[in-house]
Write an enzyme that holds these catalytic residues in place. Structure first.
Site, mmCIF file in Angstrom:
data_model
loop_
_atom_site.group_PDB
_atom_site.id
_atom_site.type_symbol
_atom_site.label_atom_id
_atom_site.label_comp_id
_atom_site.label_asym_id
_atom_site.label_seq_id
_atom_site.Cartn_x
_atom_site.Cartn_y
_atom_site.Cartn_z
ATOM 1 N N ASN B 62 0.825 -1.212 0.000
ATOM 2 C CA ASN B 62 0.000 0.000 0.000
ATOM 3 C C ASN B 62 0.858 1.259 0.000
ATOM 4 O O ASN B 62 0.687 2.160 -0.825
ATOM 5 C CB ASN B 62 -0.932 0.024 1.216
ATOM 6 N N LYS B 66 1.228 3.781 -3.187
ATOM 7 C CA LYS B 66 0.342 4.950 -3.087
ATOM 8 C C LYS B 66 0.931 6.194 -2.435
ATOM 9 O O LYS B 66 0.381 7.280 -2.606
ATOM 10 C CB LYS B 66 -0.925 4.562 -2.307
ATOM 11 N N SER B 154 -1.538 5.348 11.194
ATOM 12 C CA SER B 154 -2.619 4.736 11.955
ATOM 13 C C SER B 154 -2.055 3.722 12.955
ATOM 14 O O SER B 154 -1.276 4.095 13.830
ATOM 15 C CB SER B 154 -3.629 4.110 10.982
ATOM 16 N N ASP B 232 -10.823 12.936 9.481
ATOM 17 C CA ASP B 232 -10.561 11.507 9.653
ATOM 18 C C ASP B 232 -11.711 10.889 10.446
ATOM 19 O O ASP B 232 -12.004 11.303 11.562
ATOM 20 C CB ASP B 232 -9.237 11.342 10.408
ATOM 21 N N HIS B 266 -8.461 9.693 6.407
ATOM 22 C CA HIS B 266 -7.539 8.650 6.862
ATOM 23 C C HIS B 266 -6.817 7.952 5.703
ATOM 24 O O HIS B 266 -6.041 7.030 5.918
ATOM 25 C CB HIS B 266 -8.340 7.605 7.660
#
Lengths: 297, 297
Positions: B62, B66, B154, B232, B266
């Site tokens: 990820n 990204k 996160s 978020d 988020h």
């Protein structure tokens, strides 16, 4: 009054927003999704539009999530518009049997074969989507859809070259990452054109960048930028950048910058490496020194 | 001589390479994948290492696909190292039943509960992976694994704060996007810590950034940068940036810059917007003016 588009997601990005929409396409006869990146400048005036046409198997999300093009688009004040790559959900028999034909593989043509009559991505990209951006909320207020450029990747690089060269008055500049340069003569193109357009090869030529360059009559000549990676596994069989180079040379078309990028492959890592340069190339054409593109407005 | 890691993909990016590896983790007892971004500078000398710890449900891909962080990493000459988020393939009963516990949800702790004894992502990140980078080919020749920093998102933002604050001599700087600041007191953290660590809440505190800050004794204090988006959806219930702000204030820890970013959510769109700033923050700590981080080498 309800808009003709439904916003299905919105994510703040580089000071602007990626907004994804669903709408009913009258050209294709199905619901379609597309994403618009609104740069911060769109909050205070109309910004030009840079279309991005995706490659095989993609929808609008690959480019939006992986290219990083929003960064330069925010800095320059250009909107990015990323459509899907084919009609979806029509239930045509066999439409999802191949990854390089049917769903996700519209090749930016108007099909003439009965079975695939809904596959009219050329008209969708060149007519319906620009018309929607010109007239519908929320686009009409913040996008200058009459000031546009186009780029794309692979099948979508082919698409960008074709829609740009066939409508030089409508696109200020054209660029491509790893385009299928000469689809009439490579397996992906032959399969797609046979299926969508039939056996008459004359009808294929209107969708082949090399053929369009050789027949190009101007007088408006949008500048072209093409990057292809030397480690692209599709280089020789499907992309054939040498064919494009020969067509540019034969036709005397210019300005055209065709580059080979050492060691890069077909992935979005390649695209994101050169995204800044491509966005800036288009922004120069769309917004450059006063008068630079003014005649096209 | 065979390396202890197997390269499973390589993609040129911003002049360097993303290289993905598989190796046998002795700490976790399973095969693990991780990706290293080698900046161009790694071709001609040893470069420092910036670890990125991912969030729930993610693996190493990820971030690599990204974030766009490779662009700044290339410019500054810093390697990025992205591990996976948990052991995989062990077949522990129920390991994939929840998206916020078990597979993809290691929370960067060393589990003490028998059933989850393989979940030792803290040791994997702090001990095994750095040791591998120090000693194994191809890393030992081009990475300076003793010069490291850490960031994450996160659950991985929580991880970055925890591994950084517990090992201030090992990480030159710490940053986080939308971290779970006070896991002892929020649903994600309570579920994970109860499952991995049992009911004794004292044992949880070694994995809670707010608790670690309040107990912090220094003397080395890596600078901290934290960004959280005001839109978020996990802000109030799971992230609680206010708890971190209070802990920083109570402890007098510094330098620490805690920022709220208006309208960001988020997603990786948030991360990619601020990736340049975070990479540059770490590069300043790792490579900044002579002497700036020299004492930590």
């Amino acid at each position: 009054m309800a808009s003709v588009v439904e916003e299905i997601s919105a994510n703040r990005h580089h000071g602007g927003f990626n907004r994804r929409y669903k709408h009913r396409s009258s050209v294709l006869g199905c619901d379609m999704t597309f994403t618009v990146y609104f740069p911060p400048a769109a909050d205070s005036g109309k910004v030009p539009v840079l279309y991005y046409l995706s490659g095989l198997t993609c929808n609008d999300e690959n480019f939006v999530q992986k290219s990083g093009a929003q960064r330069a688009a925010a800095a320059r004040g250009v909107a990015l518009v990323a459509p899907d790559t084919s009609p979806r959900g029509l239930g045509v028999e066999g439409e999802a049997d191949s990854w390089d034909f049917g769903v996700g593989a519209g090749f930016y043509v108007n099909a003439t074969q009965e079975k695939w009559r809904a596959w009219r991505m050329y008209d969708y990209v060149v007519e319906e989507l620009p018309s929607l951006l010109r007239t519908a909320a929320p686009f009409a207020a913040c996008l200058d859809a009459d000031r546009a450029s186009v780029f794309g990747h692979s099948m979508g690089g082919h698409g960008a070259l074709v829609v740009g060269l066939r409508n030089p008055q409508a696109y200020h500049s054209i660029s491509a990452f790893a385009p299928v340069c000469n689809p009439c003569n490579v397996p992906w193109g032959i399969k797609a054109f046979t299926g969508y357009l039939g056996e008459d090869r004359e009808a294929w030529k209107q969708y082949d960048a090399c053929e369009l360059l050789r027949a190009f009559s101007g007088p408006v000549r949008p500048p072209i930028l093409v990057d292809t990676g030397s480690a692209d596994k599709f280089l020789e069989v499907q992309l054939q950048p040498g064919a494009l180079e020969a067509a540019v040379k034969d036709s005397g078309y210019g300005p055209a910058k065709l580059r080979m990028q050492d060691g890069y492959d077909h992935s979005y890592f390649f695209i994101s490496t050169f995204a800044d340069e491509h966005v800036n190339f288009h922004a120069d054409a769309l917004l450059g020194p006063p008068g630079a593109g003014g005649g096209k407005q």
